[in-house]
Design an enzyme around this catalytic site. Structure first.
Site, PDB file in Angstrom:
ATOM      1  N   ARG A   6       0.777  -1.244  -0.009  1.00  6.98           N
ATOM      2  CA  ARG A   6       0.145  -0.073   0.071  1.00  6.98           C
ATOM      3  C   ARG A   6       0.786   1.344  -0.013  1.00  6.98           C
ATOM      4  O   ARG A   6       0.513   2.326  -0.857  1.00  6.98           O
ATOM      5  CB  ARG A   6      -0.996   0.072   1.072  1.00  6.98           C
ATOM      6  N   CYS A  48      -4.498  -3.274   8.281  1.00  3.39           N
ATOM      7  CA  CYS A  48      -3.477  -2.358   7.725  1.00  3.39           C
ATOM      8  C   CYS A  48      -3.900  -0.837   7.829  1.00  3.39           C
ATOM      9  O   CYS A  48      -5.012  -0.507   7.295  1.00  3.39           O
ATOM     10  CB  CYS A  48      -3.163  -2.687   6.594  1.00  3.39           C
ATOM     11  N   CYS A  56       0.741   1.730  12.612  1.00  3.23           N
ATOM     12  CA  CYS A  56       1.003   1.058  11.574  1.00  3.23           C
ATOM     13  C   CYS A  56       1.172  -0.616  12.380  1.00  3.23           C
ATOM     14  O   CYS A  56       1.343  -0.503  13.178  1.00  3.23           O
ATOM     15  CB  CYS A  56       2.382   0.760  11.080  1.00  3.23           C
TER      16      CYS A  56
END
Length: 294
Positions: free
Chosen positions: A53, A87, A218
Site C-alpha cells: 500500500r 492495515c 502501523c
C-alpha cells in the site's frame, strides 16, 4: 455455524494478523467469553497478491484495490457480515473497496480517533506510521474531524526514524519498476530491538512539540510497544487494533441481542451506505445475518 460471521482482510502485515486475532480473543474473554462456543465466528483471508500500500501511494506502485476487492468478495461469498482491514495504510483505499462489497469494512482509523476524543479529549497526538499513511494525510483528516490537536514529524525524520524502522533503510537501489529497495532489517522482517530505538528518536522529537499521546499507526508497531512504553512511561500509546477489536466485539454482541430479541428485521439499516454510527453497524450485521439464515 453462528449466524454472525466476522472477517479479517489480512496478509497486510502477516504477523499483525496473528496479533489481531489474539487481541480479539482477549477482548472477548474480557467481555465474558468462557468457552469456545462463546467466541465470534471469524474468517481470515490472507491474500499474498495484495500489492504494498505504501508503494502504491508513494512510488506509483501497483494499485492494491483490485486484490483487496477479491479478498472482500471471498468474505462476501462466505456470508461474512462485517470485517476489518488490519492495515492502517490500507484505509486510504477503504472507500474504494467498500463501494464494491456488501461486507461492511469497520473503519479502524475512525474508531481510533473517536476513542482518543472520548478517553483523552485534551490529548496532543503524534502518529507513527508508514510514509504511505503519512503522505496520504488520512490520519490528519480524522484527527481534524474530531478536533484533536496533533503534530507531524518532519519528512526526513519520518523516513529515517519511522518508515525505515518498519521497512528497513534504503539501499540506494531501485527495482525495474522504480520502487526503493530496502534492507531486510525492518520490523516487517522481524527485527525489533534496533528499530524500537529508531522509533524512540521519533517520539522524542514529537515530545519536544508537546505530544503526549502516540498512535501506533502501523500494524507492525505494536510488536515493539513494550520497548516503547519502557522508554516513555509518561506517554499514552494507543493501538488501533485494540480499539477496533473492542468495536467489533461490541458490535457482535449488540447484533446478537437484536437477533435474539427479534429486532433484526425491523432495522432500516439494510445497506452499507446507510451506516452512520456504531449502533448502525450492529443493526446492519444483524439484518445481514438474518437474511443469510433465511
Amino acid at each position: 455455524m453462528k449466524e454472525i460471521i466476522f472477517g479479517v482482510m489480512g496478509n497486510m502485515g502477516p504477523e499483525a494478523d496473528a496479533l489481531f486475532q489474539d487481541i480479539v480473543a482477549k477482548e472477548e474473554i474480557s467481555q465474558g467469553a468462557l468457552k469456545d462456543q462463546d467466541h465470534m465466528g471469524m474468517l481470515v483471508i490472507k491474500n499474498p497478491d495484495i500489492p504494498d500500500r505504501s508503494e502504491a501511494i508513494n512510488e506509483g506502485g501497483k494499485d492494491p484495490v483490485p486484490e483487496m476487492v477479491k479478498s472482500a468478495k471471498i468474505l462476501e461469498k462466505n456470508n461474512v457480515n462485517y470485517a476489518v482491514m488490519t492495515c492502517n495504510t490500507a484505509h486510504y483505499f477503504r472507500e474504494a473497496v467498500q463501494k464494491q462489497t456488501s461486507v461492511y469494512l469497520v473503519d479502524m482509523l475512525k474508531a481510533t480517533t473517536e476513542a482518543i476524543k472520548e478517553k483523552k479529549p485534551n490529548a496532543v497526538v503524534g502518529v507513527l506510521c508508514t510514509t504511505g499513511t503519512y503522505n496520504s494525510g488520512i490520519y490528519d483528516r480524522y484527527l481534524d474531524l474530531d478536533g484533536i490537536h496533533f503534530y507531524k514529524l518532519e519528512p526526513e525524520e519520518q523516513e529515517s526514524y519511522v518508515h525505515s524502522a518498519i521497512y528497513g533503510k534504503k539501499t540506494g537501489e531501485r527495482t525495474d519498476c522504480g520502487q526503493e529497495i530496502r534492507e531486510k532489517a525492518g520490523i516487517k522482517s522481524g527485527v525489533f530491538g534496533s528499530n524500537a530505538e529508531l522509533l524512540s528518536h521519533a517520539i522524542r522529537s514529537l515530545q519536544l512539540k508537546g505530544v503526549d499521546t502516540i498512535i501506533l499507526g502501523c500494524t507492525e508497531l505494536p510488536l515493539v510497544r513494550s520497548q516503547l512504553q519502557d522508554n516513555f512511561p509518561s506517554v499514552y500509546f494507543i493501538d488501533p487494533m485494540e480499539v477496533v477489536a473492542k468495536s467489533v466485539v461490541d458490535a457482535y454482541k449488540e447484533a446478537e441481542r437484536l437477533i435474539e430479541n427479534g429486532l433484526a428485521a425491523d432495522t432500516q439499516i439494510r445497506d452499507v451506505k446507510d451506516i452512520k454510527d456504531r449502533e448502525d453497524i450492529a443493526a446492519y450485521i444483524a439484518y445481514k445475518a438474518l437474511v443469510n439464515i433465511e
